[in-house]
Design a protein around this motif. Structure first.
Motif, PDB file in Angstrom:
ATOM      1  N   GLN A 165       0.819  -1.206   0.000  1.00 60.80           N
ATOM      2  CA  GLN A 165       0.000   0.000   0.000  1.00 60.80           C
ATOM      3  C   GLN A 165       0.857   1.262   0.000  1.00 60.80           C
ATOM      4  O   GLN A 165       0.484   2.270  -0.604  1.00 60.80           O
ATOM      5  N   ASN A 166       1.998   1.214   0.664  1.00 59.99           N
ATOM      6  CA  ASN A 166       2.896   2.362   0.685  1.00 59.99           C
ATOM      7  C   ASN A 166       3.574   2.573  -0.658  1.00 59.99           C
ATOM      8  O   ASN A 166       3.680   3.699  -1.141  1.00 59.99           O
ATOM      9  N   ILE A 167       4.053   1.507  -1.266  1.00 60.95           N
ATOM     10  CA  ILE A 167       4.793   1.645  -2.526  1.00 60.95           C
ATOM     11  C   ILE A 167       3.899   2.190  -3.642  1.00 60.95           C
ATOM     12  O   ILE A 167       4.347   2.980  -4.477  1.00 60.95           O
ATOM     13  N   THR A 168       2.624   1.823  -3.636  1.00 61.00           N
ATOM     14  CA  THR A 168       1.738   2.259  -4.726  1.00 61.00           C
ATOM     15  C   THR A 168       0.998   3.554  -4.409  1.00 61.00           C
ATOM     16  O   THR A 168       0.287   4.089  -5.262  1.00 61.00           O
ATOM     17  N   ALA A 169       1.190   4.110  -3.203  1.00 62.22           N
ATOM     18  CA  ALA A 169       0.348   5.222  -2.737  1.00 62.22           C
ATOM     19  C   ALA A 169       0.432   6.470  -3.609  1.00 62.22           C
ATOM     20  O   ALA A 169      -0.561   7.187  -3.771  1.00 62.22           O
ATOM     21  N   ALA A 170       1.603   6.756  -4.176  1.00 62.09           N
ATOM     22  CA  ALA A 170       1.773   7.996  -4.939  1.00 62.09           C
ATOM     23  C   ALA A 170       1.389   7.851  -6.412  1.00 62.09           C
ATOM     24  O   ALA A 170       1.438   8.831  -7.159  1.00 62.09           O
ATOM     25  N   ASN A 171       0.989   6.641  -6.815  1.00 58.55           N
ATOM     26  CA  ASN A 171       0.696   6.415  -8.242  1.00 58.55           C
ATOM     27  C   ASN A 171      -0.409   5.374  -8.390  1.00 58.55           C
ATOM     28  O   ASN A 171      -0.290   4.423  -9.171  1.00 58.55           O
ATOM     29  N   LEU A 172      -1.481   5.542  -7.643  1.00 61.78           N
ATOM     30  CA  LEU A 172      -2.563   4.552  -7.643  1.00 61.78           C
ATOM     31  C   LEU A 172      -3.223   4.410  -9.009  1.00 61.78           C
ATOM     32  O   LEU A 172      -3.711   3.323  -9.362  1.00 61.78           O
ATOM     33  N   GLN A 173      -3.241   5.489  -9.784  1.00 60.92           N
ATOM     34  CA  GLN A 173      -3.894   5.417 -11.085  1.00 60.92           C
ATOM     35  C   GLN A 173      -3.239   4.375 -12.002  1.00 60.92           C
ATOM     36  O   GLN A 173      -3.874   3.850 -12.917  1.00 60.92           O
ATOM     37  N   ALA A 174      -1.965   4.073 -11.723  1.00 65.41           N
ATOM     38  CA  ALA A 174      -1.253   3.102 -12.563  1.00 65.41           C
ATOM     39  C   ALA A 174      -1.726   1.670 -12.325  1.00 65.41           C
ATOM     40  O   ALA A 174      -1.485   0.787 -13.157  1.00 65.41           O
ATOM     41  N   ILE A 175      -2.372   1.429 -11.186  1.00 64.74           N
ATOM     42  CA  ILE A 175      -2.835   0.057 -10.890  1.00 64.74           C
ATOM     43  C   ILE A 175      -4.348   0.023 -10.695  1.00 64.74           C
ATOM     44  O   ILE A 175      -4.886  -0.927 -10.104  1.00 64.74           O
ATOM     45  N   ALA A 176      -5.041   1.053 -11.174  1.00 63.35           N
ATOM     46  CA  ALA A 176      -6.492   1.119 -10.991  1.00 63.35           C
ATOM     47  C   ALA A 176      -7.195   1.195 -12.341  1.00 63.35           C
ATOM     48  O   ALA A 176      -6.650   1.683 -13.335  1.00 63.35           O
ATOM     49  N   SER A 177      -8.398   0.691 -12.361  1.00 65.43           N
ATOM     50  CA  SER A 177      -9.252   0.773 -13.542  1.00 65.43           C
ATOM     51  C   SER A 177     -10.633   1.222 -13.086  1.00 65.43           C
ATOM     52  O   SER A 177     -11.244   0.584 -12.230  1.00 65.43           O
ATOM     53  N   ARG A 178     -11.089   2.346 -13.634  1.00 64.73           N
ATOM     54  CA  ARG A 178     -12.386   2.910 -13.263  1.00 64.73           C
ATOM     55  C   ARG A 178     -12.512   3.107 -11.752  1.00 64.73           C
ATOM     56  O   ARG A 178     -13.536   2.844 -11.147  1.00 64.73           O
ATOM     57  N   GLY A 179     -11.397   3.547 -11.154  1.00 63.43           N
ATOM     58  CA  GLY A 179     -11.404   3.857  -9.738  1.00 63.43           C
ATOM     59  C   GLY A 179     -11.259   2.672  -8.811  1.00 63.43           C
ATOM     60  O   GLY A 179     -11.290   2.829  -7.590  1.00 63.43           O
ATOM     61  N   VAL A 180     -11.057   1.480  -9.362  1.00 69.07           N
ATOM     62  CA  VAL A 180     -10.912   0.267  -8.542  1.00 69.07           C
ATOM     63  C   VAL A 180      -9.481  -0.245  -8.661  1.00 69.07           C
ATOM     64  O   VAL A 180      -8.983  -0.474  -9.774  1.00 69.07           O
ATOM     65  N   ILE A 181      -8.806  -0.434  -7.509  1.00 67.45           N
ATOM     66  CA  ILE A 181      -7.420  -0.909  -7.511  1.00 67.45           C
ATOM     67  C   ILE A 181      -7.361  -2.383  -7.860  1.00 67.45           C
ATOM     68  O   ILE A 181      -8.127  -3.198  -7.334  1.00 67.45           O
TER      69      ILE A 181
END
Length: 506
Positions: A363-379
């Motif tokens: 959760q920490n590693i992806t926190a600054a770039n969540l859009q890169a692992i999300a689709s339509r607002g879902v991680i």
């Protein structure tokens, strides 16, 4: 009577199946300064928490013998009552209370059931004289610098009739002058018969002050080195800490092919409305592709303020001047704009600002770039695990899995998670603010190696550091700041500690 004021015999401590301490034995003679050293995660702080009652009797195995008697501390107050006081790296002071209130907090001077404030202030003045701190005891602690706050903590410990003083990384947040003053004070306290245990990653300090140094590695006692026998040397400490020799802690780069400017600021001024003054004044710097630029200066010189003003101005300074990325003039309204432009900032305060300690590694590693692992607002949970596992491996983050809580990691591994978090945004320029503060020599070497790898891959780095050895060992060029201004620029071939300090104190 034994010459040892403290003996810890066969101490073992486990956390959910992980053995933090394994039959550790540790002895301290009365009236000596005994340093406890080891890599992050070696067990130093855990051992001291066992000693101070943070981990009460019954939660560990083994015996604590203090002043010849087996102790079964059930709480911190029990150890304090015996004369053992621990001061942590994160100071336990009340910022909005006065110096004298802090010194006697929890240990109030009373006449009957009423606090005797006149006597409290008089005794506080006595304690301040002992620690050589010339301040008005009525001052609020928040109005003191970090070095003076550290002395207030020691005065607070002395007010409890301390016999054994434990300091956990006491100089981690101090500049060189404050660090030197603190070490001199410990030597003065030694003359007064107070025994001291100091945990430190700063090997020069250990060599300068320790009568003995005990090395822990992976929860085991490795050895105890004796200064009187000439055993406390940098090579000996490093070899025992990491299990191997590190010939040069600053790994060299063979190729130094710098490209064009990635970042340039001109006539850059930042006014802080909260302080009512300029914290950066008419600064100008540039950073080329594939270059590590060091920024040196004393605490309060404006280094962090410069970094934050570049990184989208999260402190809402009033900015004047020009910022160029790859030759193009840019204005960042918020950190999000800087991130999108290719700038990342690893803060000096990883616990306060850099990480979510109650969340796990992924959760920490992806926190600054969540859009890169999300689709339509879902991680995408699987993608989050995959990405974070890759960073865990590439940065050598020592943890059972990416689901390990970050708050349970050692300082060095927390720093690697903080680094991974910002590498995941794919920056062109990485700002590292005190990248190795509070981490051990082995973890430092790993951070430096990662920095060199990133540079080889075409990234650029601004490194802010209070450690002059680090600045000189890792930088290609050095800017020196004082009172918010850039006082000088030195190519690394011309830089040395004397020149940097001369500029920093102008």
């Amino acid at each position: 009577m034994s010459k040892y004021i403290l003996e810890m015999n066969d101490i073992s401590k486990e956390f959910t199946g992980v053995k933090a301490l394994s039959n550790v034995s540790f002895k301290v003679e009365k009236g000596e300064i005994h340093c406890l050293v080891g890599e992050n995660g070696a067990g130093k702080s855990t051992l001291m928490k066992v000693l101070s009652g943070v981990y009460p009797h019954g939660t560990y195995s083994g015996d604590i013998v203090f002043e010849g008697k087996i102790q079964r501390f059930g709480s911190i107050s029990d150890s304090v009552g015996a004369g053992i006081v621990i001061i942590y790296q994160e100071l336990a002071l009340f910022p909005d209370l006065s110096v004298y209130e802090n010194i006697f907090a929890g240990n109030e001077v009373k006449r009957g059931a009423i606090v005797d404030w006149n006597e409290t202030i008089a005794r506080a003045k006595d304690m301040l004289r002992v620690v050589k701190l010339d301040v008005n005891p009525d001052m609020l602690v928040k109005d003191l610098g970090v070095g003076k706050q550290q002395l207030v903590e020691i005065a607070k410990a002395l007010s409890k009739n301390v016999k054994l003083l434990i300091l956990d990384e006491p100089t981690a947040a101090l500049n060189e002058n404050d660090s030197e003053n603190l070490l001199k004070l410990l030597q003065e306290l030694k003359k007064q018969g107070i025994t001291c245990i100091m945990i430190s990653h700063k090997l020069k300090e250990v060599i300068a002050i320790a009568d003995k140094a005990t090395v822990l590695r992976d929860g085991h006692t490795i050895c105890t080195l004796d200064a009187a026998k000439g055993e406390i040397t940098e090579n000996a400490i490093i070899k025992n800490m990491v299990g191997r020799e590190i010939d040069d802690i600053y790994p060299k780069r063979s190729n130094k092919n710098f490209g064009s400017n990635v970042l340039e600021i001109r006539n850059w001024t930042a006014y802080d409305p909260a302080l009512g003054r300029e914290v950066v004044k008419d600064a100008g710097i540039h950073v080329r592709q594939g270059e590590i630029v060091g920024i040196a200066g004393l605490m309060g010189s404006g280094r962090t303020e410069l970094a934050q003003s570049i990184f989208g101005n999260p402190k809402s300074y009033r900015i004047q001047g020009e910022l160029l990325m790859n030759g193009e003039s840019r204005k960042f309204r918020e950190p999000k704009d800087a991130i999108e432009a290719g700038i990342a900032y690893v803060t000096e305060d990883r616990k306060g600002d850099g990480l979510f300690l109650i969340q796990d590694i992924k959760q920490n590693i992806t926190a600054a770039n969540l859009q890169a692992i999300a689709s339509r607002g879902v991680i995408n949970d699987n993608e989050e695990v995959k990405i974070s596992s890759e960073y865990k491996d590439s940065l050598n983050i020592k943890a059972p899995s990416v689901e390990q809580l970050v708050g349970n990691l050692s300082g060095g591994n927390q720093q690697k998670v903080s680094l991974g978090k910002w590498l995941f945004v794919g920056p062109k320029l990485l700002i590292l603010d005190e990248p190795t503060r509070g981490i051990d020599v082995g973890a430092k070497f790993e951070i430096y190696t990662i920095m060199n790898r990133l540079i080889a891959e075409g990234m650029s780095i601004i490194m802010i550091s209070s450690e002059l050895g680090e600045v000189l060992g890792m930088s290609d060029r050095v800017y020196v700041m004082a009172e918010g201004r850039i006082k000088g620029e030195l190519p690394i071939e011309e830089a040395d500690q004397e020149k940097i300090m001369k500029l920093a104190t102008q």
